[in-house]
Design a protein around this motif. Structure first.
Motif, PDB file in Angstrom:
ATOM      1  N   GLY B 339       0.795  -1.186   0.214  1.00 52.16           N
ATOM      2  CA  GLY B 339       0.005  -0.019   0.118  1.00 52.16           C
ATOM      3  C   GLY B 339       0.701   1.232   0.055  1.00 52.16           C
ATOM      4  N   LEU B 340       1.979   1.269  -0.512  1.00 51.18           N
ATOM      5  CA  LEU B 340       2.811   2.319  -0.506  1.00 51.18           C
ATOM      6  C   LEU B 340       2.843   3.322  -1.800  1.00 51.18           C
ATOM      7  N   ILE B 341       1.998   2.580  -2.717  1.00 50.26           N
ATOM      8  CA  ILE B 341       1.783   3.529  -4.144  1.00 50.26           C
ATOM      9  C   ILE B 341       0.417   4.482  -3.859  1.00 50.26           C
ATOM     10  N   ASP B 342       0.887   5.489  -4.184  1.00 49.81           N
ATOM     11  CA  ASP B 342      -0.257   6.697  -4.341  1.00 49.81           C
ATOM     12  C   ASP B 342      -1.241   6.267  -5.454  1.00 49.81           C
ATOM     13  N   THR B 343      -2.384   6.599  -5.151  1.00 49.02           N
ATOM     14  CA  THR B 343      -3.392   6.329  -6.308  1.00 49.02           C
ATOM     15  C   THR B 343      -3.743   7.489  -7.083  1.00 49.02           C
ATOM     16  N   ALA B 344      -3.247   8.808  -6.567  1.00 47.29           N
ATOM     17  CA  ALA B 344      -3.375   9.791  -7.403  1.00 47.29           C
ATOM     18  C   ALA B 344      -2.697   9.648  -8.755  1.00 47.29           C
ATOM     19  N   THR B 345      -3.629  10.122  -9.891  1.00 47.92           N
ATOM     20  CA  THR B 345      -2.967  10.043 -11.211  1.00 47.92           C
ATOM     21  C   THR B 345      -2.322  11.176 -11.663  1.00 47.92           C
ATOM     22  N   THR B 346      -2.521  12.271 -10.695  1.00 46.13           N
ATOM     23  CA  THR B 346      -1.732  13.693 -11.032  1.00 46.13           C
ATOM     24  C   THR B 346      -0.774  13.945 -10.382  1.00 46.13           C
TER      25      THR B 346
END
Lengths: 442, 442
Positions: B339-346
């Motif tokens: 769960g260390l990856i940010d889900t934001a796509t900007t």
């Protein structure tokens, strides 16, 4: 292992990137990433290899011939990408439903073309594109210009001009003159204006293209309009009177100039040039070219424009867009010419000489402490003669050398030598990083 | 242009990188670059394509079969690189005279292998290597470990262990036991220790490899030594008594542990594991593997070792070296799992809504001012319904939305909405960037 050596060589038209070049390139790419990101463009990547049918027939016949194309292990007809635009069109057709619009992306990656190798041109080079798709809002055209502007400033160029045009201006004029169907030939002749002069261009338009001398003169008068952007736009507006697409182009350019002024862009940075016809078949709206004032000869270093539909070959969804591409390799050549490329071949600035092999852990420790303080440094791996180590440090382009022998360790000091100024000082261990920070910022 | 659409698809075993994945990957690459650079490793690059003879026969038969290999336009037999090590060997042979030694380089780039596609494994992936060549100094081995350590910490892992061995330890033991010529089979059996247990490994060594039960037990006793690194090294030292290469390995490892302690590395981060035999044919000295304590199942995320001679196939100059490779894609998979990856796509955090189309220049202006203050932001290109714009901002993962209509412009204020906390505030224009800085740092 055979006894015969294999000759170490790169392929014709390819080259290795040694540290000096690679550091300059990484620096440029980092700036591009930072500027693109600051405007909300997201990174994407696509594979180096695509089905050949994705890439074929998308550029020119020339591009098709230059494809590195082959059968893969599964007998698929595959090819290496020759630009980032065609893969982006395929990408957009495939993913736009998930991504939503508007979608802003940047893409920095290698492309391959089996071109005839020339000085400074290779068969593998890096493209550095950014685009906004899924909107025809003029705001995106203006933003594209702002990005180019900020890119140039961030790279360190002070003297540059972004030349702007809008396809509908010239189109509108040709329509009014009744010669729109000859636009390809007319624009080809117009492209030679700087080289061969007005009279010869008119002659070519009359003889080769087949329009009247009056029509040709009309085109030239238009292309040679002079004055400030406002003055030219006012004249263009008169000339295009009654031609709606042309007048829409004028109002969009006017909005661009006004918004840029409000947003704080210096007037001389944006130049209206109604003669630019770049990428005739592709671009349909705003067109951008960027010239370095001190190096006009290298051509445009960042070019682009607005297009009506990115991915028409792959999807029925219409995706208008606008974007540009930074000419990374051309820019590197320019920076080399302007002496803007650092000759150091190390990314670290501080060299820690190894004087006493028994103290290895201590040298590594001070290296780590300096790194924690943000100072990149290299510890020499062996207690070779100090002179040898200085030679190494000088050749690589380190700024400072840090030395300690058993005496210094006992006294708790380091000797710091500034290789640029030739100065030397004894610095207490506790003050080493602040001392180096000061030294490096001078 | 034909009317028939071309199906937009990637090749089997290849994939596009969408913003979410690409931002995580760029983040990792940036960290790797920063850490490598902080130790004085310089970036290089080599072409994607090489003469096939450069690449063939350098890995295994399997690697040869997996090469994307073809005839180019000049009938040259060419292939896409399958790793970064073989091109580096070719590179070193070609340029080491100019570069000088020791030479420290990192290389981050794509490689291609026509492997059978599997979950999480693709035919195109990124390698992220660093090496020091031209020196056999143990300091470089120790530094390699420090780099791995700092990499893991910089990525944000707190719980990890770098497992260390030295090839000469096991070699020395096999020599003392008189079974050195069986080392390949012995190590292959030993590799199964965790899976099948001691008794079955001994059985395999006796039955398949052909050594005596006593010899096999000797190997297992050695591989299963327990205790702290110092305790194990002391036992190994006794077992290797009289075997000089083995004892040299012990003293080098001892120096490694001591120097790392002095340099401030926590003891639990480095684990001596005398059973690691990674890359048997290639590595000749120190060996490294890196495991995440919370995710042992994904295997080593950063591995490497010391080798005697990098470029023996290309040059007579002997180039010993040491280095390691960060398993970027494996690490990305791990970070996804943790769960260390940010889900934001900007990549931008602030969204500037467009309320009043007439104020375009003002919106662009505030965007530029925020950027100048280090706040990446995106201006929506059209004055669409605010709700639509909020949907867009939420879907992309912006942290805050900034809005102003004509009322706000007159009052000189902006409405700022924190999308994470749902809070809203009216902020004077002059305080906007400091307000956003505070908001974003919470």
């Amino acid at each position: 292992m055979s006894n015969q050596l294999i000759k170490p060589q790169t392929l014709k038209g390819f080259r290795d990137s040694l540290p000096e070049l690679m550091m300059a390139r990484e620096h440029l790419m980092e700036i591009a990433r930072k500027v693109y990101r600051s405007y909300g463009y997201s990174p994407i990547d696509t594979p180096a290899l695509e089905y050949s049918e994705i890439l074929l027939g998308k550029g020119s016949d020339e591009t098709d011939k230059q494809l590195f194309r082959f059968q893969d292990q599964g007998d698929r007809d595959v090819a290496m990408r020759f630009d980032l635009t065609v893969p982006f069109a395929r990408f957009a057709a495939q993913h736009i439903g998930k991504l939503g619009t508007p979608f802003k992306r940047y893409h920095i990656g290698s492309v391959w073309r089996a071109e005839k190798p020339q000085k400074g041109r290779y068969r593998e080079f890096i493209q550095c594109d950014f685009d906004t798709i899924g909107t025809d809002a003029n705001a995106s055209d203006i933003e594209t210009l702002l990005v180019i502007h900020d890119l140039m400033e961030a790279i360190g160029f002070n003297k540059f001009a972004i030349r702007i045009n809008h396809r509908q201006l010239l189109n509108g004029l040709l329509e009014k003159l009744g010669v729109l169907e000859h636009s390809v030939g007319i624009l080809r002749a117009l492209d030679k204006l700087l080289k061969i002069g007005r009279e010869k261009v008119i002659a070519e338009m009359v003889d080769a293209v087949g329009i009247t001398p009056e029509q040709a003169a009309g085109v030239l008068d238009f292309a040679q309009l002079e004055g400030s952007s406002e003055e030219i736009l006012a004249q263009v507006e008169e000339l295009l009177d009654g031609n709606e697409p042309g007048l829409l182009g004028v109002s969009k350019l006017r909005e661009l100039f006004e918004s840029c002024r409000t947003a704080g862009i210096a007037d001389e940075r944006i130049v209206l040039d109604v003669s630019i016809a770049r990428g005739l078949d592709y671009y349909t709206g705003t067109i951008y070219e960027t010239f370095l004032t001190d190096l006009p000869g290298i051509g445009s270093v960042c070019s682009g424009g607005r297009y009506d539909n990115l991915a028409g070959l792959f999807t029925k969804e219409k995706l208008p867009g606008v974007g540009a591409s930074l000419g990374l390799d051309r820019l590197l050549a320019a920076m080399e010419e302007l002496g803007l490329i650092d000759t150091a071949t190390t990314p670290a600035q501080v060299f820690i000489a190894m004087f006493d092999q028994e103290r290895l852990g201590d040298y590594l420790k001070v290296g780590r402490e300096l790194r924690a303080a943000g100072i990149a440094n290299e510890v020499y791996p062996q207690a070779r003669k100090v002179q040898k180590q200085f030679q190494y440090a000088n050749r690589k382009g380190f700024r400072a050398v840090v030395i300690a022998g058993s005496d210094e360790f006992e006294k708790g000091v380091w000797t710091v030598k500034d290789l640029e100024k030739g100065e030397q000082a004894e610095v207490p261990a506790a003050e080493l990083h602040s001392y180096l920070h000061r030294l490096l910022s001078n």
